[in-house]
Motif scaffolding. Structure first.
Motif, PDB file in Angstrom:
ATOM      1  N   ARG A  99       0.845  -1.185   0.000  1.00 27.88           N
ATOM      2  CA  ARG A  99       0.000   0.000   0.000  1.00 27.88           C
ATOM      3  C   ARG A  99       0.886   1.242   0.000  1.00 27.88           C
ATOM      4  NH1 ARG A  99      -5.374  -0.880   3.743  1.00 27.88           N
ATOM      5  NH2 ARG A  99      -6.101  -2.783   2.723  1.00 27.88           N
ATOM      6  N   ALA A 100       0.292   2.377  -0.344  1.00 27.79           N
ATOM      7  CA  ALA A 100       1.067   3.612  -0.501  1.00 27.79           C
ATOM      8  C   ALA A 100       1.428   4.268   0.830  1.00 27.79           C
ATOM      9  CB  ALA A 100       0.289   4.608  -1.369  1.00 27.79           C
ATOM     10  N   GLY A 101       0.852   3.793   1.949  1.00 31.72           N
ATOM     11  CA  GLY A 101       1.074   4.453   3.226  1.00 31.72           C
ATOM     12  C   GLY A 101       2.525   4.522   3.640  1.00 31.72           C
ATOM     13  N   LEU A 102       3.276   3.457   3.425  1.00 34.85           N
ATOM     14  CA  LEU A 102       4.682   3.436   3.823  1.00 34.85           C
ATOM     15  C   LEU A 102       5.459   4.517   3.090  1.00 34.85           C
ATOM     16  CD1 LEU A 102       7.195   2.353   5.162  1.00 34.85           C
ATOM     17  CD2 LEU A 102       7.214   0.459   3.522  1.00 34.85           C
ATOM     18  N   ALA A 103       5.280   4.607   1.777  1.00 38.98           N
ATOM     19  CA  ALA A 103       5.986   5.624   0.993  1.00 38.98           C
ATOM     20  C   ALA A 103       5.612   7.024   1.462  1.00 38.98           C
ATOM     21  CB  ALA A 103       5.678   5.451  -0.492  1.00 38.98           C
ATOM     22  N   TYR A 104       4.332   7.233   1.740  1.00 39.09           N
ATOM     23  CA  TYR A 104       3.866   8.547   2.181  1.00 39.09           C
ATOM     24  C   TYR A 104       4.558   8.962   3.475  1.00 39.09           C
ATOM     25  CZ  TYR A 104       0.837  12.176   4.065  1.00 39.09           C
ATOM     26  OH  TYR A 104       0.368  13.342   4.614  1.00 39.09           O
ATOM     27  N   PHE A 105       4.543   8.090   4.469  1.00 36.08           N
ATOM     28  CA  PHE A 105       5.141   8.431   5.756  1.00 36.08           C
ATOM     29  C   PHE A 105       6.648   8.634   5.629  1.00 36.08           C
ATOM     30  CE2 PHE A 105       1.372   6.053   7.602  1.00 36.08           C
ATOM     31  CZ  PHE A 105       0.717   7.215   8.004  1.00 36.08           C
ATOM     32  N   ALA A 106       7.307   7.807   4.818  1.00 39.22           N
ATOM     33  CA  ALA A 106       8.758   7.905   4.681  1.00 39.22           C
ATOM     34  C   ALA A 106       9.161   9.186   3.967  1.00 39.22           C
ATOM     35  CB  ALA A 106       9.298   6.690   3.928  1.00 39.22           C
ATOM     36  N   VAL A 107       8.494   9.488   2.855  1.00 37.51           N
ATOM     37  CA  VAL A 107       8.834  10.684   2.082  1.00 37.51           C
ATOM     38  C   VAL A 107       8.447  11.938   2.845  1.00 37.51           C
ATOM     39  CG1 VAL A 107       8.358  11.952  -0.039  1.00 37.51           C
ATOM     40  CG2 VAL A 107       8.703   9.472  -0.123  1.00 37.51           C
ATOM     41  N   ARG A 108       7.291  11.914   3.459  1.00 34.31           N
ATOM     42  CA  ARG A 108       6.797  13.084   4.190  1.00 34.31           C
ATOM     43  C   ARG A 108       7.690  13.419   5.387  1.00 34.31           C
ATOM     44  NH1 ARG A 108       1.502  14.985   5.210  1.00 34.31           N
ATOM     45  NH2 ARG A 108       1.661  16.903   6.443  1.00 34.31           N
ATOM     46  N   SER A 109       8.135  12.405   6.117  1.00 36.35           N
ATOM     47  CA  SER A 109       8.906  12.642   7.341  1.00 36.35           C
ATOM     48  C   SER A 109      10.412  12.654   7.128  1.00 36.35           C
ATOM     49  CB  SER A 109       8.572  11.560   8.371  1.00 36.35           C
ATOM     50  OG  SER A 109       9.056  10.290   7.938  1.00 36.35           O
ATOM     51  N   GLY A 110      10.871  12.043   6.025  1.00 36.36           N
ATOM     52  CA  GLY A 110      12.307  11.895   5.820  1.00 36.36           C
ATOM     53  C   GLY A 110      12.917  10.766   6.624  1.00 36.36           C
ATOM     54  N   ALA A 111      12.066   9.932   7.231  1.00 42.52           N
ATOM     55  CA  ALA A 111      12.565   8.823   8.051  1.00 42.52           C
ATOM     56  C   ALA A 111      13.225   7.750   7.195  1.00 42.52           C
ATOM     57  CB  ALA A 111      11.415   8.203   8.844  1.00 42.52           C
ATOM     58  N   LEU A 112      14.230   7.114   7.738  1.00 38.15           N
ATOM     59  CA  LEU A 112      14.845   5.970   7.083  1.00 38.15           C
ATOM     60  C   LEU A 112      13.952   4.745   7.250  1.00 38.15           C
ATOM     61  CD1 LEU A 112      18.556   6.370   8.235  1.00 38.15           C
ATOM     62  CD2 LEU A 112      17.650   6.803   5.949  1.00 38.15           C
ATOM     63  N   ILE A 113      13.973   3.864   6.265  1.00 38.80           N
ATOM     64  CA  ILE A 113      13.226   2.609   6.326  1.00 38.80           C
ATOM     65  C   ILE A 113      14.207   1.471   6.583  1.00 38.80           C
ATOM     66  CG2 ILE A 113      11.812   0.967   5.031  1.00 38.80           C
ATOM     67  CD1 ILE A 113      10.730   3.295   3.422  1.00 38.80           C
ATOM     68  N   VAL A 114      13.863   0.617   7.531  1.00 38.79           N
ATOM     69  CA  VAL A 114      14.643  -0.595   7.789  1.00 38.79           C
ATOM     70  C   VAL A 114      13.744  -1.791   7.494  1.00 38.79           C
ATOM     71  CG1 VAL A 114      15.799  -2.022   9.518  1.00 38.79           C
ATOM     72  CG2 VAL A 114      16.105   0.465   9.547  1.00 38.79           C
ATOM     73  N   PRO A 115      14.063  -2.599   6.487  1.00 42.53           N
ATOM     74  CA  PRO A 115      13.261  -3.797   6.205  1.00 42.53           C
ATOM     75  C   PRO A 115      13.474  -4.853   7.277  1.00 42.53           C
ATOM     76  CG  PRO A 115      15.172  -3.728   4.767  1.00 42.53           C
ATOM     77  CD  PRO A 115      15.189  -2.453   5.537  1.00 42.53           C
ATOM     78  N   VAL A 116      12.403  -5.538   7.634  1.00 38.48           N
ATOM     79  CA  VAL A 116      12.486  -6.579   8.654  1.00 38.48           C
ATOM     80  C   VAL A 116      11.750  -7.819   8.161  1.00 38.48           C
ATOM     81  CG1 VAL A 116      12.107  -7.206  11.062  1.00 38.48           C
ATOM     82  CG2 VAL A 116      12.422  -4.793  10.448  1.00 38.48           C
ATOM     83  N   ALA A 117      12.386  -8.960   8.282  1.00 36.63           N
ATOM     84  CA  ALA A 117      11.753 -10.234   7.931  1.00 36.63           C
ATOM     85  C   ALA A 117      11.567 -11.056   9.194  1.00 36.63           C
ATOM     86  CB  ALA A 117      12.618 -11.001   6.926  1.00 36.63           C
ATOM     87  N   VAL A 118      10.310 -11.411   9.483  1.00 37.72           N
ATOM     88  CA  VAL A 118      10.006 -12.321  10.588  1.00 37.72           C
ATOM     89  C   VAL A 118       9.680 -13.673   9.961  1.00 37.72           C
ATOM     90  CG1 VAL A 118       8.503 -12.823  12.546  1.00 37.72           C
ATOM     91  CG2 VAL A 118       9.145 -10.452  12.042  1.00 37.72           C
ATOM     92  N   LEU A 119      10.483 -14.674  10.264  1.00 35.78           N
ATOM     93  CA  LEU A 119      10.365 -15.980   9.620  1.00 35.78           C
ATOM     94  C   LEU A 119      10.190 -17.081  10.667  1.00 35.78           C
ATOM     95  CD1 LEU A 119      13.329 -15.529   7.098  1.00 35.78           C
ATOM     96  CD2 LEU A 119      10.904 -15.155   6.653  1.00 35.78           C
ATOM     97  N   GLY A 120       9.239 -17.951  10.412  1.00 33.11           N
ATOM     98  CA  GLY A 120       9.021 -19.081  11.304  1.00 33.11           C
ATOM     99  C   GLY A 120       7.777 -18.973  12.163  1.00 33.11           C
ATOM    100  N   SER A 121       7.143 -17.811  12.169  1.00 34.15           N
ATOM    101  CA  SER A 121       5.969 -17.639  13.028  1.00 34.15           C
ATOM    102  C   SER A 121       4.752 -18.407  12.520  1.00 34.15           C
ATOM    103  CB  SER A 121       5.618 -16.152  13.150  1.00 34.15           C
ATOM    104  OG  SER A 121       5.379 -15.575  11.868  1.00 34.15           O
ATOM    105  N   ALA A 122       4.724 -18.696  11.213  1.00 34.79           N
ATOM    106  CA  ALA A 122       3.557 -19.378  10.643  1.00 34.79           C
ATOM    107  C   ALA A 122       3.881 -20.760  10.090  1.00 34.79           C
ATOM    108  CB  ALA A 122       2.944 -18.515   9.540  1.00 34.79           C
TER     109      ALA A 122
END
Length: 231
Positions: A145-168
């Motif tokens: 969804r576009a929300g992540l891009a909006y918040f990142a561009v609007r605030s200038g915050a860095l994005i850190v990708p996170v993978a959670v594996l094994g929970s399912a």
């Protein structure tokens, strides 16, 4: 009481810091998460040092199980304010989630209160946790969804990708809806990156382009995390 947002550096809207959800509450939530996640499962955390120690950060997490959010809260090196669907804020969970600094969002409409509070978290240099796909699914970042891009561009915050594996991967014997007790869940943090192209543009086209860049980085991180963990 909120005041009308003013204009700050580079024409950004400035939200009063007092509107931001409690950082102290988020720290309490982190401590609760640490106790529960390490008490019932065996998290293996890789790359946590890649999360910037200060300043606004967005943790973009894949989502395959309801445990993913609490698992990140309990393993991230900084307190996390998560965007959580409003349906979760029912009964005693409502004041509890608010008390630990979490953000309620209505996914069916443009939730201006959630937007304002989220930007306030980032303006105050906090950490936002978000499921970019918007809902639980395959957890492969195939549809963002576009929300992540909006918040990142609007605030200038860095994005850190996170993978959670094994929970399912498997269901527990005692509680079918959760992974087996004391089973291993991997949480892999990736390299921080900027969503924008450096131009400062916040047009629809710029956000669409940012979403494409974000998706490429997130899917690439997920592939690397699977190779690294053997999952």
């Amino acid at each position: 009481m909120r005041r009308d947002p003013g204009r700050g550096e580079a024409g950004r809207e400035v939200t009063e810091p007092a509107t931001a959800p409690s950082e102290r509450g988020a720290e309490v939530g982190r401590r609760i998460g640490v106790g529960l996640m390490y008490g019932f499962w065996k998290p293996r955390v890789l790359g946590a040092w890649k999360v910037p120690a200060a300043g606004p950060v967005i943790l973009a997490v894949n989502h395959t199980h309801g445990l993913d959010g609490p698992m990140l809260m309990g393993t991230a090196p900084r307190p996390v304010h998560f965007l959580i669907k409003k349906e979760a804020f029912v009964g005693p969970l409502d004041p509890f989630l608010r008390g630990i600094g979490q953000l309620k969002v209505d996914r069916e409409t443009t939730d201006r209160t959630a937007i304002t509070d989220t930007l306030a978290v980032l303006q105050n240099g906090g950490v936002l946790g978000i499921f970019p796909e918007g809902t639980r699914g395959e957890g492969d970042f195939a549809s963002l969804r576009a929300g992540l891009a909006y918040f990142a561009v609007r605030s200038g915050a860095l994005i850190v990708p996170v993978a959670v594996l094994g929970s399912a991967e498997r269901r527990g014997r005692l509680i079918k809806g959760l992974p087996p007790l004391r089973s291993r869940v991997d949480v892999v943090f990736g390299d921080a990156f900027e969503a924008g192209d450096g131009s400062g543009r916040r047009t629809r086209k710029a956000l669409d382009e940012a979403t494409v860049r974000i998706q490429e980085r997130l899917t690439g991180h997920l592939e690397n995390a699977r190779r690294l963990t053997g999952r």
